[in-house]
Design an enzyme around this catalytic site. Structure first.
Site, short mmCIF file in Angstrom:
data_model
loop_
_atom_site.label_atom_id
_atom_site.label_comp_id
_atom_site.label_asym_id
_atom_site.label_seq_id
_atom_site.Cartn_x
_atom_site.Cartn_y
_atom_site.Cartn_z
N SER A 137 0.84 -1.20 0.00
CA SER A 137 0.00 0.00 0.00
C SER A 137 0.87 1.24 0.00
O SER A 137 2.03 1.20 0.44
CB SER A 137 -0.89 0.00 1.25
OG SER A 137 -1.50 1.24 1.48
N TYR A 161 -1.86 0.72 11.00
CA TYR A 161 -2.04 0.18 9.64
C TYR A 161 -0.79 0.40 8.80
O TYR A 161 -0.32 -0.50 8.09
CB TYR A 161 -3.25 0.81 8.95
CG TYR A 161 -3.49 0.22 7.58
CD1 TYR A 161 -4.00 -1.06 7.44
CD2 TYR A 161 -3.17 0.95 6.43
CE1 TYR A 161 -4.19 -1.62 6.18
CE2 TYR A 161 -3.36 0.40 5.17
CZ TYR A 161 -3.87 -0.89 5.06
OH TYR A 161 -4.05 -1.45 3.81
#
Length: 334
Positions: A137, A161
């Site tokens: 990501s 995250y």
């Protein structure tokens, strides 16, 4: 090579492909494309949501299903061994930033432990596995010293995250450098498209609100900048990266994939409103977001140069297709 000089990849019809996270937005569309190309598909599924596109479309009846958690090494090795998987797309993850902040342990277990168990299973079965794509990501970069993100920038996730994706990314490169695993890493911007049922995300949440005659909700102040990449372009990116792993210069490398159309959250919400015939919407701006990066967008120069990939679907076209998908999902017509 074709007569026009364009590179031709090997046929996907001969491949046996394991997809972890097969019920998610990217997993569902990836499975659909693999089936269209004639691949034998194995889907690792933890929770079978009946509203998932994989189930709603009936595609689940056309694949072999392995039930289990990505954190379980025996399940992963069984998925590869039982079906002689030669290609692995590792998409399974806890993908919601706010959930990661509330429940970091669950996120670390799924995103970090799940990744090293997947890589270890591939190492142990390296006689079968020929190509592995790990879904990373843009969040893996953390707060940027400058923009756009480029692949030579350090990974510096700070919040739960971000840290989970930085770690998974580093693990993938570790397994390549140490054991020679044929790994490619895909760092995508925010993925949107039909079949995303995480209503806390801005695109499906906004569309659902407008279809229901409600004001959309923005958790942040609306000024956060993001790339939004259409899911079909992401699927093309993953497949192109997998094909590219036949070349030594691609193995072990990370690639950014995005539309390179960064916009603020508020601008995105207003664009969705215009496409849905609501020109003067007034979203609820909560301004409660915390622990999130203010501005993020990616350069895809490396992917264009080494993979010949670029996004084909612009934000307006992608949003229009996405809106139509949700109209069908909710049984509405224009």
């Amino acid at each position: 090579m074709k007569p026009n000089g364009k590179r031709v990849g090997p046929s996907w019809s001969s491949r046996r492909v394991l997809v972890t996270g097969a019920t998610g937005i990217v997993g569902s569309w990836l499975v659909k494309e693999l089936l269209a190309r004639g691949s034998f598909v194995i889907g690792l599924i933890r929770d079978a949501d009946p509203n998932s596109e994989l189930l709603r479309s009936g595609d689940i009846r056309r694949i072999s299903v392995i039930h289990g958690a990505v954190e379980d090494p025996e399940t992963l090795e069984r998925a590869i061994l039982k079906h002689d998987a030669d290609t692995v797309f590792h998409l399974a993850a806890q993908t919601i930033v706010t959930t990661a902040a509330r429940s970091p342990l669950q996120t670390f277990e799924a995103n970090i432990r799940g990744t090293y168990h997947l890589l270890e299973a591939c190492r142990r079965q390296s006689g079968f596995v020929r190509r592995i794509v790990i879904a990373s990501s843009d969040k893996a970069y953390g707060t940027p010293p400058r923009l756009p993100y480029r692949e030579d920038m350090p990974l510096n996730g700070l919040f739960p995250y971000e840290v989970s994706k930085s770690c998974a990314d580093l693990l993938a490169r570790c397994y390549h450098r140490t054991y020679g695993l044929p790994v490619g890493i895909a760092r995508c911007g925010n993925v949107y498209g039909g079949a995303d049922l995480n209503w806390s995300r801005i695109v499906p949440g906004t569309i659902r609100s407008l279809l229901g005659g409600e004001r959309p909700v923005i958790r942040s102040n609306g000024k956060y900048v993001r790339d939004y990449t259409y899911v079909k372009d992401v699927v093309r990116a993953y497949l192109r990266l997998a094909d590219g792993l036949a070349e030594a210069k691609i193995r072990g490398e990370a690639f950014n994939f995005s539309s390179e159309e960064p916009v603020t959250v508020l601008t995105l919400v207003r664009r969705i409103g215009r496409l849905m015939g609501a020109d003067n919407i007034h979203p609820k701006i909560l301004d409660t977001a915390s622990g999130e990066i203010l501005s993020q967008h990616l350069s895809t120069a490396k992917a264009r140069r080494l993979l010949g990939w670029r996004a084909k679907i612009g934000l307006k076209e992608g949003l229009r297709e996405t809106i139509e998908w949700y109209r069908g999902f909710f049984g509405q017509t224009v």
